[in-house]
Design a protein around this motif. Sequence first.
Motif, PDB file in Angstrom:
ATOM      1  N   SER A 311       8.179 -86.680   9.485  1.00 17.12           N
ATOM      2  CA  SER A 311       8.444 -85.752   8.392  1.00 17.12           C
ATOM      3  C   SER A 311       9.628 -84.857   8.703  1.00 17.12           C
ATOM      4  O   SER A 311       9.805 -84.408   9.837  1.00 17.12           O
ATOM      5  N   ASP A 339       8.364 -84.441   0.456  1.00 22.72           N
ATOM      6  CA  ASP A 339       6.934 -84.659   0.307  1.00 22.72           C
ATOM      7  C   ASP A 339       6.639 -86.126   0.037  1.00 22.72           C
ATOM      8  O   ASP A 339       7.397 -86.822  -0.660  1.00 22.72           O
ATOM      9  N   ALA A 368      -2.802 -95.782   3.984  1.00 14.40           N
ATOM     10  CA  ALA A 368      -3.398 -94.515   4.430  1.00 14.40           C
ATOM     11  C   ALA A 368      -4.586 -94.770   5.353  1.00 14.40           C
ATOM     12  O   ALA A 368      -4.821 -94.012   6.299  1.00 14.40           O
ATOM     13  N   ILE A 373      -0.439 -92.000   9.730  1.00 13.65           N
ATOM     14  CA  ILE A 373       0.449 -91.312   8.797  1.00 13.65           C
ATOM     15  C   ILE A 373       1.135 -90.144   9.485  1.00 13.65           C
ATOM     16  O   ILE A 373       0.481 -89.231  10.007  1.00 13.65           O
ATOM     17  N   LYS A 375       3.522 -88.409   7.842  1.00  9.99           N
ATOM     18  CA  LYS A 375       3.948 -87.487   6.788  1.00  9.99           C
ATOM     19  C   LYS A 375       2.734 -87.125   5.939  1.00  9.99           C
ATOM     20  O   LYS A 375       2.399 -87.807   4.967  1.00  9.99           O
ATOM     21  N   ILE A 376       2.025 -86.070   6.327  1.00  6.15           N
ATOM     22  CA  ILE A 376       0.861 -85.616   5.568  1.00  6.15           C
ATOM     23  C   ILE A 376       1.352 -84.968   4.269  1.00  6.15           C
ATOM     24  O   ILE A 376       2.255 -84.133   4.292  1.00  6.15           O
ATOM     25  N   THR A 378       2.087 -82.548   1.344  1.00  5.31           N
ATOM     26  CA  THR A 378       2.002 -81.085   1.179  1.00  5.31           C
ATOM     27  C   THR A 378       1.842 -80.694  -0.282  1.00  5.31           C
ATOM     28  O   THR A 378       1.437 -79.572  -0.582  1.00  5.31           O
ATOM     29  N   THR A 388      -5.071 -87.968   1.920  1.00  8.05           N
ATOM     30  CA  THR A 388      -5.522 -87.174   3.070  1.00  8.05           C
ATOM     31  C   THR A 388      -6.958 -87.514   3.439  1.00  8.05           C
ATOM     32  O   THR A 388      -7.294 -87.681   4.628  1.00  8.05           O
ATOM     33  N   ALA A 391      -7.066 -91.055   4.929  1.00  9.51           N
ATOM     34  CA  ALA A 391      -6.453 -91.068   6.264  1.00  9.51           C
ATOM     35  C   ALA A 391      -7.359 -90.428   7.301  1.00  9.51           C
ATOM     36  O   ALA A 391      -7.384 -90.845   8.473  1.00  9.51           O
ATOM     37  N   ASN A 392      -8.129 -89.419   6.868  1.00  6.59           N
ATOM     38  CA  ASN A 392      -9.027 -88.725   7.799  1.00  6.59           C
ATOM     39  C   ASN A 392     -10.418 -89.355   7.850  1.00  6.59           C
ATOM     40  O   ASN A 392     -11.359 -88.754   8.383  1.00  6.59           O
TER      41      ASN A 392
END
Length: 637
Positions: A311, A339, A368, A373, A375-376, A378, A388, A391-392
């Motif tokens: 990022s 972003d 994802a 990743i 580039k989280i 924003t 998000t 990915a988590n």
Amino acid sequence: MHCCLGNVYEFLETRYGNQYKIELGTPSTYLNKITGVGVKEKIIYCYNEERNRPNLNIISPSKINIKVGKCEVDLDLTGSPLKDECLVESFSDMSLVAKSETDNPWEHDEEVHKGINVEKVCNIICNEEFQKLMSGDAQGSVWFLCDALDAEKTLLWQYEFLANNFSRGIVTFQGIIPSCEVNTQTLLRHHYDITHQENRVETTIENTYQIKSDIELFCSWTTTAKLPTLIDLNASNDVVLTQIFRFDCCGTSTKDLLNQLNILTYIRDDIVAHKKANLSENNAEPVYRCGRGIDMQDLRDSVTQVMTEVSGIADFEQNLIESDIEEVLEKSKGRNLFDLTDKLWDILKCCSSYKELKLGFHVVFQCAARCNIMKIPTNKNRLAEIITEVANRRLAIPCLTGSEPLELLLEIGLQKLYKDYEYIFTESKLCSANILKQKNVVEKENDAFVSNIRKSLKNAVRVEAPPIARKTLLYKNVEKTKKLSIDSIGFKNSNFSENESGIHLAKLLQTHCILEHLLMIHIHLNINNSVSRDICSKLLKRPLKPFEGINDTLTDKIEIALPAHSLSEYLVGKDPYKRRITMVSCTELREVQSTFFYSMENICPPIVAENFKTEEKEFVKENTYYHWIYNKIKSRK
């Protein structure tokens, strides 16, 4: 207007309706321009109609063909004198007619207007019953369009009764005159010839300068000086800029922005159409029609690249040197996107069909889930939340159905386009990001509009669901005291709202129009940056119009006051395109008004103007005006 004027209309319609056209309504465009009668004022208007006449070409003396030697050239002579060797051909030679750059100054339905013989108008006015009606309770104006065949070339005749006085007014055509012949002494002499005495005269001067066909500057002032000057910037504190932006004239520098706005409009329309079709139990697939197509392997590679690259720093360039709006627009085309969802918008909007778009989002969710990743996201939008969560490992890969792919794409596109405008406005120092986010009042507002528009512009491109609807399936700590429906607990893939998305698009459309207006002002008026910032601030406070779509026929008109000194180079020493000079003097028994109207183009429709006999005139060198005089005498009852 008093309701009893309706009795006059009824009398005229009954007595003369089979001979003439009798209308109770607003004034014609040419009557309004010459006399200054309000465009919304109700009058009775009497005229002939001629519908079986081929179009006549009436030529403005400021837009004519000239010959220089053997070469024939089209020139716009407004504000520019010709060389001495230029010869102007007769107006009747239609092979030399230059096509005007602007639309006709009259309305289309006025092209059938034809004047009535002056003697016949006199007979109507002198009719005993007409006089009795007008001198009774009637209040208002009756206007007659004349054929201008008399010696004075009478064009309009007015008969008016008000509470304490009655008036008679006559408009006559004075021919085409060089601009150098317009002077205060001549006008005063004409006015005194009517009053028969030299009383105190109040003079109102209105000058209109045409910069381009869609850009006009208007200044006016009132004075009681014995010999007023016809151009006085010290007397006119402000100049009113009237400007029209036409969507079919969008330039190359802003075309990409408008294209994105169009795409977002189409997406919203398709979402709404699909939801309405579902209500009628039509389970057809949604439509996506905005992309040219992208190879699936290229899409996978592009998505993987933007989601796994390191990022950057999301910050605008800090330039000490101020850039003008044209330079910033050029720079904005290659600006870095920081972003993730902004970059995904640029990729996903290229899909050529709904099926391809749906597959594109599945690729995003797969990436994802499987990739690391870097580039989280924003941005605060639904797609960013899903990426998000996936990915988590807090959410399984969702399966988008119905119009959900379109809804997610619409949301990230609204946000990305807002950032484009924010970059342009802030980098060109037209306004700060905070001013760009200021609140608007909505025209024809309803409760939903009022509540939603109180959000900032930045919030206007965010679609937020109610707090509970935003929770994931892992959310367990719901307050026991709250009564929740089953639908409010589930995870929503999209929070689309037809009403909110319309407001968001309306705000972005308004922002685009402001950008276009500021660009036009920068290119054609070249005013200093402080004045441009003031204009921007005023335009951002305009009421927001409900969104009704975008097409090439749309226009946006502004009227805004500017300091006269900032536009002096366009006013000093220049002949106005139009001017109206009104002189008024009063005695105990009557008020005399003389209005002198000048225009560099003929403002009357062809049939109305056919007896002006202007085709015999020939002009060189000087700017020239069509000239009308409106004399009005108001007597006390």
